[in-house]
Design a protein around this motif. Sequence first.
Motif, mmCIF file in Angstrom:
data_model
loop_
_atom_site.group_PDB
_atom_site.id
_atom_site.type_symbol
_atom_site.label_atom_id
_atom_site.label_comp_id
_atom_site.label_asym_id
_atom_site.label_seq_id
_atom_site.Cartn_x
_atom_site.Cartn_y
_atom_site.Cartn_z
ATOM 1 N N GLY A 1 -40.330 53.435 4.103
ATOM 2 C CA GLY A 1 -40.950 52.292 4.738
ATOM 3 C C GLY A 1 -41.210 51.219 3.705
ATOM 4 N N ILE A 2 -42.330 50.513 3.868
ATOM 5 C CA ILE A 2 -42.628 49.365 3.007
ATOM 6 C C ILE A 2 -44.036 49.494 2.433
ATOM 7 N N MET A 3 -44.184 49.071 1.178
ATOM 8 C CA MET A 3 -45.490 48.961 0.533
ATOM 9 C C MET A 3 -45.916 47.500 0.566
ATOM 10 N N LEU A 4 -47.187 47.265 0.896
ATOM 11 C CA LEU A 4 -47.758 45.921 0.903
ATOM 12 C C LEU A 4 -48.874 45.861 -0.125
ATOM 13 N N LYS A 5 -48.791 44.871 -1.039
ATOM 14 C CA LYS A 5 -49.780 44.763 -2.111
ATOM 15 C C LYS A 5 -50.269 43.317 -2.196
ATOM 16 N N ARG A 6 -51.580 43.170 -2.131
ATOM 17 C CA ARG A 6 -52.152 41.830 -2.227
ATOM 18 C C ARG A 6 -51.912 41.278 -3.632
ATOM 19 N N LYS A 7 -51.437 40.065 -3.720
ATOM 20 C CA LYS A 7 -51.005 39.498 -4.996
ATOM 21 C C LYS A 7 -52.147 39.361 -6.003
ATOM 22 N N GLN B 1 -38.646 43.094 10.811
ATOM 23 C CA GLN B 1 -37.208 43.327 10.974
ATOM 24 C C GLN B 1 -36.617 44.010 9.746
ATOM 25 N N ILE B 2 -37.059 43.610 8.558
ATOM 26 C CA ILE B 2 -36.561 44.213 7.323
ATOM 27 C C ILE B 2 -36.947 45.682 7.255
ATOM 28 N N ARG B 3 -38.137 45.996 7.732
ATOM 29 C CA ARG B 3 -38.627 47.377 7.709
ATOM 30 C C ARG B 3 -37.697 48.317 8.464
ATOM 31 N N GLU B 4 -37.008 47.821 9.468
ATOM 32 C CA GLU B 4 -36.091 48.656 10.254
ATOM 33 C C GLU B 4 -34.915 49.150 9.414
ATOM 34 N N LYS C 1 -49.494 51.150 2.942
ATOM 35 C CA LYS C 1 -48.155 51.701 3.142
ATOM 36 C C LYS C 1 -47.833 51.645 4.635
ATOM 37 N N TRP C 2 -46.689 51.030 4.931
ATOM 38 C CA TRP C 2 -46.269 50.824 6.315
ATOM 39 C C TRP C 2 -45.010 51.647 6.531
ATOM 40 N N LYS C 3 -45.215 52.914 6.864
ATOM 41 C CA LYS C 3 -44.097 53.842 6.961
ATOM 42 C C LYS C 3 -43.355 53.668 8.283
ATOM 43 N N ILE C 4 -42.070 54.022 8.272
ATOM 44 C CA ILE C 4 -41.291 54.002 9.493
ATOM 45 C C ILE C 4 -41.743 55.143 10.396
ATOM 46 N N ALA D 1 -44.195 42.583 -0.985
ATOM 47 C CA ALA D 1 -43.696 43.775 -0.303
ATOM 48 C C ALA D 1 -42.630 44.450 -1.154
ATOM 49 N N GLU D 2 -42.652 45.782 -1.157
ATOM 50 C CA GLU D 2 -41.658 46.580 -1.868
ATOM 51 C C GLU D 2 -41.266 47.752 -0.971
ATOM 52 N N TRP D 3 -40.135 48.355 -1.256
ATOM 53 C CA TRP D 3 -39.752 49.558 -0.532
ATOM 54 C C TRP D 3 -40.656 50.721 -0.959
ATOM 55 N N LYS D 4 -40.962 51.590 -0.006
ATOM 56 C CA LYS D 4 -41.744 52.795 -0.312
ATOM 57 C C LYS D 4 -40.769 53.941 -0.553
ATOM 58 N N TRP D 5 -40.712 54.391 -1.793
ATOM 59 C CA TRP D 5 -39.748 55.411 -2.172
ATOM 60 C C TRP D 5 -40.334 56.811 -2.029
ATOM 61 N N ASP D 6 -39.458 57.771 -1.781
ATOM 62 C CA ASP D 6 -39.873 59.165 -1.600
ATOM 63 C C ASP D 6 -39.448 59.960 -2.826
#
Length: 541
Positions: free
Chosen positions: A388-394, A376-379, A409-412, A235-240
């Motif tokens: 939000g958060i990016m999810l990438k399969r390893k 919880q971290i996504r909040e 992408k799991w946006k707020i 997981a990584e932060w999704k930047w704008d």
Amino acid sequence: MKAFAQLFTALDETNKTNEKVKALKDYFMRVPDTDKMHMLALFTGRSPKRQINATQFRLWAMEASHIPAWLFEESYHVVGDLAETVALLLPDHEYSSSKTLTEWMAEIVALNNLPEVEKRDWLTRSWAALDRQERFVFNKILTGSFRVGVSQNLVIKALADVSGLDAATITHRLMGNWMPATYQFEELVHTDTAIEDVSRPYPFFLAYPVQETSTVQKTPEELQNLLGDAGEWQAEWKWDGIRAQLIKRDGQIFIWSRGEDLATDKFPELHPFMQQWPDGTVVDGEILSFKEGLPLPFAILQTRIGRKTLTKKVLEEGPVALIAYDCLEYDGEDIRYKTQTERRGLLEGLQHTTPYPEVFRISELIEFDSWAQLSQIREQSRAMVAEGIMLKRKNAHYQVGRRRGDWWKWKIDPLSIDAVMVYAQKGHGRRADLYTDYTFAVWDGDKLVPFAKAYSGLTDTEINKVDAFVKRNTLEKFGPVRTVKPELVFEIGFEGIQKSTRHKSGVALRFPRILRWRHDKPKDEADTIETLKAFLGEGPI
């Protein structure tokens, strides 16, 4: 031009994928190779530079159609599209030109060297040589408003079927800084390897939205059902910011945006660390404005977009950095076939040795043991100035385009406010006869203050109902804009907010859109300017 206009019409008249692909394949099979390349250029956003401005175009159209300005403007407001208005108003002629698309495009480019009077004469003759549908497409090209209802993926699929090449290869060869005058169709599809362009980026891999799955995936249980074991994901932060590929090949550096704009000169701060890279390096990441170790709002970055010259003030107020999150080429080798974890390791090694760590950053991996912990971290996203958060399969490879399965992408959730519609304007194209573009306001004492425009979010049924309301409740007319009785309330969603001296409300919103029509709420219960400005405390994102 006739074959190209027929293709445009065929694509516009159907929503069926197979019929669109068939029309594209038929076109590829029956036109010269040069026409194919010009068609591909137009369909991939490589339109020629505009040679006739809007004022000239309208004036010469009125002269050619022999109608007064007021009637032309009324016709334009009804039709909603300048190219179509002119195509409909001009008289038909018996003569029809046999010029190919390539010949027409060459004449359009050559206009750059002609005086105004010769441009007018050429345009008048051209209109007379085309039938109505050809004129419409011709006008679209000439005015820089050419759009077609077909995705690039469908064009590539049709071309892959015709050429026998795989779609990924075609996609890659259509990337970069090519133009039909210098890139031959034979090079694109019939050679084993296309002539190497050292600047050419790779097709971007795009994440699939978690919120667009069959159910709105928010709970840990739903994420478990959708994605499986949390341990298989990073997981990584999704930047704008601006998604970009940074390339170092043959001693040269290139920066490409996701929209395939060559933006090397726009970001001089990134050049030093790119010059330090070994040849054959391509990195994927996000360019953001950064200051004192923290990302700045996207609006700061926007000050660079469209500027021909970067002033000292712009560079000082909005310095940029790269947050890198993938490596696509290493030591001259295309490594997209490697796993996410392997590519990440190479990227970390590249960033670890840089003498410019404040500008060449790497996307931080978020540590989590479960979907519940990640929820919880996504909040914290807004506090991180993230979307939000990016999810990438390893074990994922780097793919082409938007693919469901390996990148998500799991946006707020958007910020929202209830507002009153105060202005309406007709749409364009198929919605040119409907009021679909709206301006919304909130209360400032006993006055309504406009703060945002939005045109998406309603169903066709709702649009028809709003259109009927506007027509029954228009208070004033200002050209195409109608002031309406302030009665309808809508929930407006937006991704971020910031102060603005350009807007009467004192704020500017990022990506405003309609979330729902609040039938349950009277106008007096809409939100206030104080409520809107209170969101500034959330921090612009």
